[in-house]
Design a protein around this motif. Structure first.
Motif, short mmCIF file in Angstrom:
data_model
loop_
_atom_site.label_atom_id
_atom_site.label_comp_id
_atom_site.label_asym_id
_atom_site.label_seq_id
_atom_site.Cartn_x
_atom_site.Cartn_y
_atom_site.Cartn_z
N VAL A 645 -0.90 12.76 -10.06
CA VAL A 645 0.44 13.37 -10.07
C VAL A 645 0.57 14.30 -8.88
N GLY A 646 1.55 14.04 -8.02
CA GLY A 646 1.80 14.88 -6.86
C GLY A 646 0.82 14.71 -5.72
N ASP A 647 -0.15 13.83 -5.88
CA ASP A 647 -1.15 13.60 -4.83
C ASP A 647 -1.22 12.10 -4.59
N PHE A 648 -0.34 11.62 -3.73
CA PHE A 648 -0.16 10.19 -3.55
C PHE A 648 -1.11 9.64 -2.49
N THR A 649 -1.69 8.48 -2.79
CA THR A 649 -2.59 7.83 -1.83
C THR A 649 -1.84 6.93 -0.87
N SER A 650 -0.56 6.73 -1.09
CA SER A 650 0.30 6.00 -0.16
C SER A 650 1.67 6.67 -0.15
N HIS A 651 2.35 6.52 0.97
CA HIS A 651 3.73 7.02 1.06
C HIS A 651 4.65 5.91 1.54
N TRP A 652 4.20 4.67 1.35
CA TRP A 652 5.01 3.52 1.76
C TRP A 652 6.05 3.22 0.68
N PRO A 653 7.27 2.83 1.06
CA PRO A 653 7.74 2.54 2.42
C PRO A 653 8.45 3.70 3.11
N GLY A 654 8.62 4.82 2.39
CA GLY A 654 9.43 5.91 2.94
C GLY A 654 8.73 6.71 4.02
N GLY A 655 7.39 6.75 3.99
CA GLY A 655 6.65 7.54 4.96
C GLY A 655 6.68 9.02 4.63
N GLY A 656 6.12 9.83 5.52
CA GLY A 656 6.08 11.27 5.32
C GLY A 656 5.33 11.63 4.06
N THR A 657 5.96 12.43 3.20
CA THR A 657 5.34 12.83 1.94
C THR A 657 6.00 12.14 0.74
N SER A 658 6.76 11.09 1.01
CA SER A 658 7.55 10.45 -0.04
C SER A 658 6.69 9.78 -1.09
N ARG A 659 7.31 9.54 -2.22
CA ARG A 659 6.69 8.87 -3.36
C ARG A 659 6.52 7.39 -3.04
N PRO A 660 5.36 6.77 -3.31
CA PRO A 660 5.20 5.34 -3.04
C PRO A 660 6.08 4.51 -3.96
N ARG A 661 6.62 3.42 -3.42
CA ARG A 661 7.53 2.56 -4.19
C ARG A 661 7.23 1.10 -3.90
N SER A 662 7.09 0.32 -4.93
CA SER A 662 7.01 -1.12 -4.72
C SER A 662 8.30 -1.59 -4.05
N ALA A 663 8.18 -2.62 -3.22
CA ALA A 663 9.35 -3.10 -2.49
C ALA A 663 9.11 -4.53 -2.03
N THR A 664 10.21 -5.18 -1.66
CA THR A 664 10.15 -6.48 -1.01
C THR A 664 10.07 -6.25 0.49
N VAL A 665 9.36 -7.12 1.19
CA VAL A 665 9.31 -7.08 2.65
C VAL A 665 9.99 -8.32 3.19
N ILE A 666 10.94 -8.13 4.09
CA ILE A 666 11.59 -9.23 4.79
C ILE A 666 10.84 -9.46 6.09
N VAL A 667 10.30 -10.67 6.25
CA VAL A 667 9.56 -11.01 7.46
C VAL A 667 10.37 -12.02 8.26
N THR A 668 10.56 -11.74 9.54
CA THR A 668 11.27 -12.65 10.44
C THR A 668 10.48 -12.80 11.73
N LYS A 669 10.72 -13.91 12.41
CA LYS A 669 10.11 -14.14 13.71
C LYS A 669 11.08 -13.69 14.78
N ASN A 670 10.59 -12.92 15.73
CA ASN A 670 11.48 -12.30 16.70
C ASN A 670 12.28 -13.31 17.53
N ASP A 671 11.72 -14.51 17.71
CA ASP A 671 12.46 -15.52 18.47
C ASP A 671 13.36 -16.37 17.59
N GLY A 672 13.47 -16.01 16.30
CA GLY A 672 14.35 -16.73 15.39
C GLY A 672 13.77 -18.00 14.83
N GLY A 673 12.49 -18.25 15.05
CA GLY A 673 11.86 -19.48 14.59
C GLY A 673 11.40 -19.43 13.15
#
Length: 677
Positions: A645-673
């Motif tokens: 409680v209050g001592d988080f081992t991750s701060h993803w996806p918000g970063g900083g000191t934020s609370r960790p949250r499960s999330a979806t990741v959108i992956v794209t190829k930079n050339d649109g492929g």
């Protein structure tokens, strides 16, 4: 004096206790015996076996030698390569540069790709669209209108899914929410008041489970939720649901809520998922037993064989202060005069696959009981063929449990196909034989073989509903093969080969030279191909998990692809096999593998490359893509799951000191492929 807000310690491992005490052989023992036999067969018979296996399975010839051998039969390799359309002379299937194992608190993808966090836990979705509070202070009512916790199985259904199915710019993102981390979910973690849980904490936790249906649209290459869409929907641990199939109206499903045993409330511990050929969504109820408690002196087999505890539920929901029926139902003890007066049968309404129609927001979820009751990891369908039965597979994700197949009694016709195909059919359980063959054993009370084996075991089933409620016991009776935690599966779209992950089993004791690992801590992937008679199959090992140098036939893992505890699987329309891992916190923290990851493999050559690494303490689970394969959706579950409680081992996806949250990741190829090309 009532002590307020006392911190509550919860064991949230999420794993079921060992409950299979049958004397059925383990998969490890069968594999050991099979490999010893192969070591003996070095002459003409051995070559015949190798060639036979090479023809039967894509790229399987290499496994016909000892696991540590670097040689293979050239004739079997040639035969195996010719069996799959995925080995074309077009662009390489895996055109990206593999990334290294690592321990970042972010998402790593290959050069030329971008990964963007999307719809994290708490994203406003329905109703008044309550904003997420990073201090954890959102209420139960808020959570019922927000994206749930611990994203898991996921599918993208294009808006034209029921016609052409080609829209890659707009659709419904449908995903599971398996459970939650108590130390992250609430401001001060879970609490108790004089031994009872605050009702709103329980309400919030129940709402964190289930499924989210999210209408999304891409504009100027940016994906966003379509706010106010009629399709946006939450299905939770409290949503009313129908019971359908052979178990509907069974006396063993009678409860105070539904005396006739035709309804229940909610779906829990939703892990993997499945997409039906008629474009509805199936969500799996996995480690559901621990949510209940049964304090009776003698527990019925449909509770004990599944690990229902006898002291308290995993999250103590049965102790909610209000005493509301919605939460009191998690006490499955005998408290009333009859089953219609209490919830002694409530656990029997869980452990099923649940069908949801994302395109009909007014529809009621249906629990499809013909698919069996166990710790479903997910469900995968073989390609549907006009005028033939539907076939699907599901694993029971617990140590020493089984793999199942369902075959519908009615034939599939695209114009009229629907959930009725999942209400009437035969459920089979797998037996893996030493010689690389396999048998599908029917769990059918009208089948003479089943009747005879039940009699030999002195086990009695009242009817088919009783068989399905006690699916694990029925599989025990038939002598099915105990597996090392069967999890996700995938079916190759062209060859029909079935792949399944066996995540791990530290109790494995194979010590001979052919299979030298005394404990299967790193897991492996098996595959099989059905034979023409539909009741037998041929199987082999695709890959053994492990550190650099671990070999499967001629394939040796390297720094580009070593892995442990394979879990999520998906084969895309090109035939690329995507493999996701679910290592424990200790495996991630101390082992050579880094954080959990996702790899891509060519089923023909077994070429495998690491494509994605997740943030600290997460599981990488659930993957799907748009029809054009240019946008991939990957779920990241429980980042920071070892947090205090209050001592988080991750701060993803918000970063900083934020609370960790499960999330979806959108992956794209930079050339649109296409992803992976």
């Amino acid at each position: 004096m009532i002590e307020k807000n006392t911190p509550l310690v919860i064991d949230n491992s999420g794993e079921e206790p060992l409950s299979n005490f049958s004397d059925n052989p383990t998969f490890a023992a069968i594999l050991d015996a099979r490999q010893q036999r192969r070591a003996f067969l070095k002459g003409g018979v051995g070559a015949a076996v190798a060639t036979f296996m090479g023809i039967s399975l894509v790229g399987c010839g290499s496994d016909d030698d000892d696991n540590n051998s670097s040689s293979s039969s050239s004739s079997s390799s040639t035969a195996s390569s010719s069996t799959s359309s995925s080995s074309s002379s077009a662009a390489p299937m895996l055109g990206f540069t593999a990334i290294a194992a690592a321990r970042p608190d972010t998402i790593l993808v290959p050069e030329g790709y971008t990964a963007t966090a999307f719809v994290p836990w708490g994203t406003p979705l329905t109703g008044s669209l309550p904003a997420f509070n990073d201090d954890g202070s959102n209420t139960g009512a808020d959570q019922e209108q927000q994206v749930g916790a611990h994203h898991d199985g996921i599918f993208f259904l294009p808006m034209d899914a029921k016609t052409t199915g080609t829209n890659s710019d707009e659709g419904l993102l449908v995903m599971n929410h398996e459970y939650f981390d108590p130390n992250v979910f609430h401001t001060n973690g879970p609490t108790s008041v004089d031994g009872k849980r605050p009702t709103d904490e329980v309400r919030k936790e129940v709402a964190g489970h289930g499924v989210s249906v999210i209408h999304i649209r891409k504009t100027d290459n940016v994906w966003a939720v379509v706010e106010g869409s009629v399709f946006n929907r939450r299905i939770t641990g409290a949503t009313p649901m129908d019971i359908r199939g052979p178990v509907m109206a069974s006396a063993k499903l009678s409860t105070k809520y539904s005396p006739n045993g035709t309804e229940t409330r909610g779906t829990l511990n939703n892990c993997g998922s499945g997409l039906t050929p008629w474009n509805t969504y199936l969500t799996a109820e996995e480690n559901w037993a621990g949510y209940f408690v049964n304090k009776d002196a003698t527990m019925p087999r449909e509770h004990s064989r599944y690990g229902v505890p006898d002291d308290h539920g995993r999250f103590y929901w049965e102790t909610a202060e209000s005493g509301e029926d919605l939460y009191a139902r998690f006490d499955a003890s005998t408290l009333g005069a009859t089953a219609a007066d209490d919830y002694r049968n409530e656990p029997n309404t869980f452990g099923w696959m649940v069908e949801i129609d994302p395109f009909d927001p007014e529809s009621k979820p249906q629990k499809r009981t013909a698919l069996g009751r166990f710790g479903h990891e997910g469900v995968i369908f073989a390609p549907a063929e006009e005028g033939k039965p539907i076939v699907c597979y599901s694993g029971d994700d617990s140590t020493n449990e089984y793999i199942y197949k369902y075959v519908s009694a009615d034939n599939y016709y695209a114009a009229i196909a629907g959930g009725y195909l999942l209400n009437n059919g035969t459920l089979y359980v797998a037996k893996f034989n030493e010689d690389g063959s396999g048998d599908w054993l029917p769990l059918d009370i009208s089948n003479p073989d089943f009747i005879a084996k039940a009699a030999d075991a002195e086990v009695t089933f009242a009817d088919q509903a009783d068989v399905l409620i006690n699916t694990r016991l029925a599989a025990d009776v038939m002598g099915a093969t105990k597996m090392d935690r069967p999890e996700w599966g995938a079916v190759h779209p062209d060859t029909g080969e079935v792949y399944f992950t066996l995540t791990n089993n530290s109790g494995r004791t194979v010590t001979d030279a052919a299979n030298p690992r005394p404990e299967n801590r790193t897991g492996h992937i098996i595959r099989w191909r059905e034979n023409a008679d539909a009741n037998t199959f041929e199987w082999d090992i695709f890959l053994l998990g492990g550190d650099v140098g671990t070999t499967t036939g001629e394939i040796s893992l390297t720094a580009d692809n070593h892995f442990a505890s394979p879990d999520g699987l998906w084969i895309d329309s090109r035939g690329v096999l995507w493999i996701q891992t679910d290592m424990s916190g200790s495996q991630q923290g101390d082992g050579p593998f880094g954080n959990n990851q996702m790899l891509a493999a060519d089923p023909v050559t077994k070429e495998t490359k690491r494509f994605l690494v997740g943030p600290m303490d997460c599981e990488v689970t659930g993957v799907h893509a748009t029809p054009d394969l240019k946008t991939m959706f990957v779920n990241i579950q429980h980042p920071g799951d070892r947090s205090a409680v209050g001592d988080f081992t991750s701060h993803w996806p918000g970063g900083g000191t934020s609370r960790p949250r499960s999330a979806t990741v959108i992956v794209t190829k930079n050339d649109g492929g296409m992803i992976g090309s």
